[in-house]
Design a protein around this motif. Sequence first.
Motif, PDB file in Angstrom:
ATOM      1  N   THR A 113      70.534 102.822  23.380  1.00  0.00           N
ATOM      2  CA  THR A 113      69.464 103.154  24.321  1.00  0.00           C
ATOM      3  C   THR A 113      69.388 102.185  25.497  1.00  0.00           C
ATOM      4  N   THR A 114      69.966 100.996  25.350  1.00  0.00           N
ATOM      5  CA  THR A 114      69.933 100.044  26.461  1.00  0.00           C
ATOM      6  C   THR A 114      70.808 100.509  27.622  1.00  0.00           C
TER       7      THR A 114
ATOM      8  N   LYS B 267      70.815 103.723  28.654  1.00  0.00           N
ATOM      9  CA  LYS B 267      70.259 104.995  29.116  1.00  0.00           C
ATOM     10  C   LYS B 267      70.127 105.080  30.629  1.00  0.00           C
TER      11      LYS B 267
ATOM     12  N   TRP C  66      61.689 103.492  23.248  1.00  0.00           N
ATOM     13  CA  TRP C  66      63.108 103.204  23.047  1.00  0.00           C
ATOM     14  C   TRP C  66      63.340 102.157  21.945  1.00  0.00           C
TER      15      TRP C  66
ATOM     16  N   SER D 232      65.776 109.354  32.197  1.00  0.00           N
ATOM     17  CA  SER D 232      66.995 109.091  31.426  1.00  0.00           C
ATOM     18  C   SER D 232      67.752 110.367  31.102  1.00  0.00           C
TER      19      SER D 232
END
Length: 251
Positions: free
Chosen positions: A3-4, A6, A113, A208
Amino acid sequence: MDTTKKFTGKADIYSKYRPRYPKEYINYLVSYNNLTSNNTVADIGSGTGILTEQLLDKGLKVIAVEPNDDMRSIAEKRLKNHPKFVSIKGIAENTGLRSKSVDLITVAQAFHWFDKVKFKNECIRILKPNLNVALVWNIRDSSSQMILENAEICKNLCPSFNDFSGGIEETPEEFEQFFRDGKYEYCTFQNDLEYNLDDFLGRNLSASYAPKSTDSNYKEFIKELTELFMKYSKGNKIILPNVTRSYIGKV
């Protein structure tokens, strides 16, 4: 997917089109937490520094923790002249900050997130005793027909769309589990946004889940959003009904 990553490739558009938080919220945040110029705030998942900057403008020391290089780089360029700005590459679950070193933790548009259990443990570690975590989102007002039609476009053309802000407002149990004894203060602040067509498209493209210009669904996404804008705009402007939702409590 990590997720970092995104928002990799979206930092510029995010910085340009994402809204700030209303002054009423910032004043409330400072007052509720009894913050002064002697206090240090850790802004976790700080992105391009939107909330970070507003806190710096209140005279606070702000440590911005952001894992995404693109997003962090923009914040560092914009805020480098603030004497109380500190930028750190780190993740929510492992910030790298010293134990018992901060007076408030803020999370803007990012809590959904995180690994909630690991992040809670990290908050307990880095916060001074008995102080707060503040979670905040700018969220489209789903009671608006225009917003519902906007969501339908995203559902049809964005495979990873899971409601605006990940549908976090529909899962109160996550907040009850996160905050100590399930207790927190919830407040809302009206924050309607006026956009021209470019701004409206930019705001949607900053998400995102939104397609990038190289994606096959990009042109159709732009086409349908433009039609939506034309349907609801007046004088080449559209009002995007938006609410700032705040959750503050101990962990």
